[in-house]
Every structure is written in structure tokens, then in C-alpha cells.
Design a protein around this motif. Structure first.
Motif, PDB file in Angstrom:
ATOM      1  N   GLN A  18       0.802  -1.226   0.000  1.00 13.85           N
ATOM      2  CA  GLN A  18       0.000   0.000   0.000  1.00 13.85           C
ATOM      3  C   GLN A  18       0.833   1.273   0.000  1.00 13.85           C
ATOM      4  OE1 GLN A  18      -2.664  -2.021   3.091  1.00 13.85           O
ATOM      5  NE2 GLN A  18      -4.055  -0.502   2.229  1.00 13.85           N
ATOM      6  N   HIS A 130       0.542  -9.676   4.321  1.00 11.97           N
ATOM      7  CA  HIS A 130      -0.483  -8.631   4.385  1.00 11.97           C
ATOM      8  C   HIS A 130      -1.048  -8.407   2.972  1.00 11.97           C
ATOM      9  CE1 HIS A 130      -1.927  -4.752   6.527  1.00 11.97           C
ATOM     10  NE2 HIS A 130      -2.615  -4.893   5.411  1.00 11.97           N
ATOM     11  N   GLU A 176      -5.196  -9.727   9.315  1.00  9.06           N
ATOM     12  CA  GLU A 176      -6.667  -9.857   9.274  1.00  9.06           C
ATOM     13  C   GLU A 176      -7.094 -11.186   8.664  1.00  9.06           C
ATOM     14  OE1 GLU A 176      -8.205  -6.310   7.373  1.00  9.06           O
ATOM     15  OE2 GLU A 176      -8.212  -5.246   9.269  1.00  9.06           O
ATOM     16  N   GLU A 375      -3.925  -1.518  14.090  1.00 10.16           N
ATOM     17  CA  GLU A 375      -4.579  -0.626  13.127  1.00 10.16           C
ATOM     18  C   GLU A 375      -5.806  -0.017  13.783  1.00 10.16           C
ATOM     19  OE1 GLU A 375      -5.613  -2.188   9.227  1.00 10.16           O
ATOM     20  OE2 GLU A 375      -3.805  -3.429   9.204  1.00 10.16           O
ATOM     21  N   ALA A 431      -6.939  -0.529   0.670  1.00 12.08           N
ATOM     22  CA  ALA A 431      -6.952  -1.952   0.310  1.00 12.08           C
ATOM     23  C   ALA A 431      -8.227  -2.318  -0.441  1.00 12.08           C
ATOM     24  CB  ALA A 431      -6.809  -2.818   1.558  1.00 12.08           C
ATOM     25  N   SER A 432      -9.377  -1.899   0.076  1.00  9.78           N
ATOM     26  CA  SER A 432     -10.625  -2.376  -0.518  1.00  9.78           C
ATOM     27  C   SER A 432     -11.011  -1.613  -1.775  1.00  9.78           C
ATOM     28  CB  SER A 432     -11.765  -2.299   0.503  1.00  9.78           C
ATOM     29  OG  SER A 432     -11.945  -0.978   0.951  1.00  9.78           O
ATOM     30  N   LYS A 438      -9.122   7.957  -0.347  1.00 14.65           N
ATOM     31  CA  LYS A 438      -9.578   7.462   0.959  1.00 14.65           C
ATOM     32  C   LYS A 438      -8.357   7.515   1.874  1.00 14.65           C
ATOM     33  CE  LYS A 438     -12.230   3.754   3.174  1.00 14.65           C
ATOM     34  NZ  LYS A 438     -12.670   2.339   3.143  1.00 14.65           N
ATOM     35  N   TYR A 440      -5.819   8.056   5.085  1.00  9.52           N
ATOM     36  CA  TYR A 440      -5.740   7.624   6.480  1.00  9.52           C
ATOM     37  C   TYR A 440      -4.568   8.253   7.236  1.00  9.52           C
ATOM     38  CZ  TYR A 440      -9.042   3.662   5.899  1.00  9.52           C
ATOM     39  OH  TYR A 440     -10.143   2.871   5.699  1.00  9.52           O
TER      40      TYR A 440
HETATM   41  P1  P53 Z   1      -9.428   0.178   3.443  1.00 12.47           P
HETATM   42  C1  P53 Z   1     -12.089  -4.765   5.997  1.00 12.47           C
HETATM   43  C2  P53 Z   1     -12.496  -4.501   7.307  1.00 12.47           C
HETATM   44  C3  P53 Z   1     -11.606  -3.940   8.195  1.00 12.47           C
HETATM   45  C4  P53 Z   1     -10.315  -3.639   7.777  1.00 12.47           C
HETATM   46  O1  P53 Z   1      -9.205  -0.500   4.868  1.00 12.47           O
HETATM   47  C5  P53 Z   1      -9.905  -3.934   6.498  1.00 12.47           C
HETATM   48  C6  P53 Z   1     -10.796  -4.490   5.611  1.00 12.47           C
HETATM   49  C7  P53 Z   1     -10.367  -4.779   4.196  1.00 12.47           C
HETATM   50  O2  P53 Z   1     -10.597  -3.646   3.420  1.00 12.47           O
HETATM   51  O3  P53 Z   1      -8.635  -3.760   6.042  1.00 12.47           O
HETATM   52  C8  P53 Z   1      -7.614  -3.240   6.861  1.00 12.47           C
HETATM   53  O4  P53 Z   1      -8.069   0.485   2.899  1.00 12.47           O
HETATM   54  C9  P53 Z   1      -6.296  -3.655   6.243  1.00 12.47           C
HETATM   55  C10 P53 Z   1      -5.546  -2.520   5.610  1.00 12.47           C
HETATM   56  C11 P53 Z   1      -6.513  -1.508   5.059  1.00 12.47           C
HETATM   57  C12 P53 Z   1      -7.285  -0.913   6.231  1.00 12.47           C
HETATM   58  O5  P53 Z   1      -7.879  -1.908   7.014  1.00 12.47           O
HETATM   59  O6  P53 Z   1     -10.125  -0.850   2.666  1.00 12.47           O
HETATM   60  O7  P53 Z   1      -5.477  -4.372   7.122  1.00 12.47           O
HETATM   61  O8  P53 Z   1      -4.660  -3.051   4.660  1.00 12.47           O
HETATM   62  O9  P53 Z   1      -5.946  -0.508   4.307  1.00 12.47           O
HETATM   63  C13 P53 Z   1      -8.346   0.066   5.811  1.00 12.47           C
HETATM   64  O10 P53 Z   1     -10.212   1.417   3.684  1.00 12.47           O
END
Ligand code: P53
Length: 477
Positions: A18, A130, A176, A375, A431-432, A438, A440
Motif C-alpha cells: 500500500q 499482508h 486480518e 490498526e 486496500a478495498s 480514501k 488515512y
Molecule cells: P481500506 C475490511 C475490514 C476492516 C479492515 O481498509 C480492512 C478491511 C479490508 O478492506 O482492512 C484493513 O483500505 C487492512 C488494511 C486496510 C485498512 O484496514 O479498505 O489491514 O490493509 O488498508 C483500511 O479502507
């Protein structure tokens, strides 16, 4: 205790795919993240057949951490990080995944990165897998549905443990690992396990098989790691998304209980060293033909993790359906319902700080091992002002509310939490969704969804706020 422990591990987190970019630099092979396109706010990323000309793959360049890490780590040090969580891209070390010898250039990159951290007394916290399984292991072996992946993963883990035994103490095996409980979602099985469901296949059974090979691989890695350095702390990592009953109807409460059992069977096995009884019976009742051997079960027992890492972003509400005859099954895609009791982020994620205190207590009651929040954060649209400022008060509010609840869990309830590494140290590719928008991070990266931008770094307001939080060891939020 009225304050957090002095050695509390404040830091920040990212994952290799990422942030790094350099997707084919110095012998790196393609990973599952390299064949995923970008999606809009609520869409799903497309998984293409290898890298296709004309498609845009946001992880190929990501935020160029591969080249800019010296300056970025310096900024982490300025914030006062005691630790930094990242992952080792499997495909830098074993480009195809099935080689017997590691790629020296890939190993050397992480030596440089970890040295850069240690120079500032920043302790690396390293995830082995990861969402970046070698793509070759998907096309040749079908990902973690194949037992051979246990060998490939443990070879990779052992190579990392040996190489970095004096630089890295804190490890996490699979990020995860429990996301794939949502087995009807293509993204979850692909990113967790490199698994793609074929027509006519039972996705739930394949998930249980892949998950089994992963917990076995994790247990073998834990044992190998402890042989290489007995001081290693090797953890499991789950997405802690607690499932609440949508109402006080008994069937909803049953549904929520089963949701929690289903979401956390992975950590049950990794922490307790054995399968929960309901699951063994459930798998039999469903006639899943699973390859689970006595030797596997012995490995699980011997390979219990030292601690449990968790992400915490949101909570779920779940409900039973009127036409169900068995209220004691769980399908995340069907059973999660809207929770209008909590606010939602711009991407529809529930914002529920008290859910973190609930989660920490729940995990402590169940597992009795140290917990590490690796996280926690909110994806939001940030606006870069003309004078290069980012006024992200919403991010400060989110993190403050969550740290407050973490402190209540630790100080009032006595839950042992080792550290806190918010997501994310610096802006990342989501990731999603594959979006850059988006965001962070505490550090803004000038890079947009269309792949344009200078890659320049700017400190957000949250950067200075978090610096003060660390300085006061969480006393002054
Ligand atoms: P993104 C689902 C539910 C909770 C956390 O997510 C998740 C996911 C998968 O999307 O992912 C974790 O980027 C993950 C990171 C990711 C982050 O949460 O989808 O470990 O790689 O970037 C935030 O908004």
C-alpha cells in the motif's frame, strides 16, 4: 495505575503493497495486489488476468515509499514513533513464491528500511503476509487452497526470521486472517488467501480449507521463529469487528453469538492451539471434505502465538432472517445489517469508539494474552490548502475518541494492551477500493486517484496532534 505503561508502543502502521510502489524493482515478482485495479467509493476492485495493458494499478507506484522511506522514517521519528508496523512484501523475497532461495536484493531493501528505523530507536513491527501473496502461487497452485502453500509460506517466514533476527522482535503472521469469513466476497478470499472460487464450488468450504492451511502455516512459523530467536514475539492478527445483535430478539442474539464464533475461530485456533468444538461439528454437519490431519492438530497445539494483534475500525450489527430455520449459521454478506445507532464515515463504515473498549474486554476475557492494536483509523477526504496545510480535525476526533476508550479498557478494566499503531503512518492506497483519496495518514502524499501528483509529503494537523499524544504518553489528548 493511572497512566499508560512507560514502554507503551506508540507508532503507526502501513503495509508494503500500500506504500512501497517499485512493484517490479530489483527482482520483485507480481503479487495479488499488483493485479487489482481501483474502484470508486462503494465499488469493488477488479482482479485482472495478470497485468493488462491500458489498466491502472494503483499499487504499482503506491506512494513511492520504496524510494522515499529515508525521509518518511525521519518524519515518523519527528512524530515520536516508538515503533513502526509494516509488512515484508513476500514477492521481494520470493518473487514467484515457490523458489528455494530468497532474492538478495529484496532482503537487502528491508535491511536498509529496518536500519533506518532503528537509527531513531523505532522498533519495527512486521507482518509477514499482508494481502500480498505471490500471484504465481495463485495461478499455479490455487493459492492457500493448496497445502503446498504451507511450505512456501514457512520458507518465506524462516528466511525473514533468520535475516532480521537481530533487527525485528515483533512479528505478525497473517494480516486480518479472519476477513475471509466473508467468503462470498471475491476481495476477501483473494487478498487473504490468493483464492478464486470456481463455478459450482462451495466458497465456504474452500475458505475453511484455506484458513486451516494458514493457521497451520502460522503455527509452524511460530515454532521456527522461536528456535531462531527465543525473544521473538510472534502474534496473530485479526480484524476486530464486533458483531452486535441488531435487536433484543433472541434469534438476533443467537445470530450475533454465532457471528462472533465464526469471525474469531481463526484466533481461537491461533491463540488457544485447538479448534473450537462448535466448528468441528459444524464442518462435519455441512459435509465439507477438509484435509485436516492429526499432525496439523499437533502443530496447532505447539504453535500458539505470543500475543494477538488486532485492527479496529468499526462494529457490525447482525440480524436473523424471518425465513431461516437455522438461526445458528452465519453468512456475513447476508446477515450484516445497517446500524443506525452510530454515525458512519464517508465510506459508510460505522464509527463506534465504545466498540473498541467492548472489543478489548471481549478479547481479554476470551484469550488472556497481551493485545496489540496494530490498526485503527478513518478513511476520509482531505483537502490540501494553498499553503500546504491539511486541517483534518475529523481524524483527530476519531483517534482521540478511540484512544480514550483504549485507556478506559487498560486503566479501568485492566486489559493488557502492548501498543497502538494507527492506520496509517502516511497516506496509503486503500486496500478495498484502491483509492488514494480514501486517506488515512498523518502525512499527506500528493498523489491522486488517477495516478497524478508530485508525491510530495505534507504534515497534516493530526501529525502535530499525535506528536503531542506520544510526548505525553497519552495523558493529553
Ligand atoms: P481500506 C475490511 C475490514 C476492516 C479492515 O481498509 C480492512 C478491511 C479490508 O478492506 O482492512 C484493513 O483500505 C487492512 C488494511 C486496510 C485498512 O484496514 O479498505 O489491514 O490493509 O488498508 C483500511 O479502507
Amino acid at each position: 495505575m493511572t497512566a499508560l505503561p512507560k514502554n507503551f508502543l506508540w507508532g503507526g502502521a502501513v503495509a508494503a503493497h500500500q506504500v512501497e510502489g517499485g512493484y517490479n524493482a530489483e527482482g520483485k515478482g507480481l503479487s495479488v495486489a499488483d493485479v487489482m485495479t481501483a474502484a470508486g467509493n462503494y465499488g469493488e476492485r477488479q482482479i485482472t488476468d495478470g497485468v493488462q495493458p491500458g489498466e491502472f494499478y494503483p499499487n504499482h507506484d503506491a506512494v513511492d515509499f520504496y524510494h522515499q522511506y529515508p525521509e518518511d522514517v525521519k518524519l515518523f521519528a519527528e512524530m515520536g514513533f516508538k515503533c513502526f508496523r509494516t509488512s515484508i512484501a513476500w514477492t521481494r523475497i520470493f518473487p514467484q513464491g515457490d523458489e528455494t532461495e530468497p532474492n538478495e536484493e529484496g532482503l537487502a531493501f528491508y535491511d536498509r528500511l529496518f536500519d533506518a528505523c532503528l537509527k531513531y530507536n523505532i522498533e519495527p513491527v512486521v507482518t509477514l503476509s499482508h494481502f500480498e501473496i505471490p500471484y504465481h502461487l495463485v495461478t499455479e497452485y490455487g493459492g492457500f487452497r493448496n497445502r503446498k502453500l504451507v511450505t512456501f509460506f514457512t520458507r518465506f517466514a524462516t528466511a525473514c526470521f533468520k535475516r532480521y533476527k537481530d533487527k525485528v522482535k515483533y512479528w505478525l503472521t497473517f494480516n486480518e486472517i479472519n476477513n475471509q469469513i466473508d467468503y462470498d466476497r471475491t476481495f476477501s478470499l483473494f487478498t487473504n488467501s490468493g483464492v478464486q472460487i470456481k463455478p459450482g464450488e462451495n466458497a465456504e468450504a474452500v475458505m475453511y480449507q484455506a484458513g486451516h492451511y494458514e493457521v497451520v502455516a502460522s503455527a509452524i512459523a511460530v515454532q521456527e521463529g522461536h528456535k531462531i530467536n527465543p525473544d521473538f514475539q510472534i502474534g496473530a492478527m485479526i480484524a476486530m469487528t464486533p458483531a452486535y445483535p441488531a435487536t433484543d430478539k433472541p434469534v438476533d442474539i443467537l445470530k450475533a453469538q454465532r457471528a462472533m464464533q465464526a469471525r474469531f475461530w481463526f484466533s481461537d485456533v491461533q491463540v488457544q492451539g485447538r479448534y473450537p468444538s462448535w466448528l468441528t461439528r459444524y464442518q462435519k454437519a455441512k459435509h465439507f471434505a477438509l484435509d485436516i490431519t492429526d499432525d496439523d492438530l499437533a502443530q496447532l497445539e505447539k504453535g500458539k502465538v505470543d500475543y494477538l494483534g488486532l485492527s479496529y475500525y468499526k462494529s457490525f450489527a447482525v440480524a436473523a432472517h424471518d425465513d431461516e430455520d437455522d438461526y445458528y449459521s452465519y453468512n456475513e454478506t447476508n446477515d450484516v445489517v445497517e446500524n443506525d445507532k452510530v454515525p458512519h464515515s464517508d465510506w459508510g463504515w460505522e464509527v463506534d469508539p465504545r466498540g473498541l473498549r467492548y472489543s478489548l474486554n471481549w478479547l481479554n476475557d476470551r484469550y488472556h494474552v497481551p493485545l496489540f492494536i496494530v490498526e485503527n483509523g478513518i478513511g476520509a477526504i482531505d483537502k490540501l490548502t494553498d499553503d500546504h496545510k491539511i486541517h483534518d480535525q475529523y481524524r483527530i476526533d476519531y483517534l482521540r475518541d478511540h484512544i480514550e476508550q483504549m485507556k478506559l479498557a487498560m486503566i479501568d478494566d485492566g486489559v493488557p494492551v502492548m501498543g497502538y499503531t494507527p492506520w496509517s503512518a502516511i497516506d496509503i492506497v486503500s486496500a478495498s477500493t484502491g483509492q488514494l483519496s480514501k486517506r488515512y495518514g498523518f502525512i499527506y502524499v500528493d498523489r491522486n486517484d488517477d495516478g497524478k501528483g508530485s508525491m510530495a509529503r505534507y504534515k497534516k494537523d493530526s501529525f502535530y496532534w499525535y506528536q503531542h499524544v506520544i510526548e505525553t504518553n497519552g495523558d493529553d489528548l
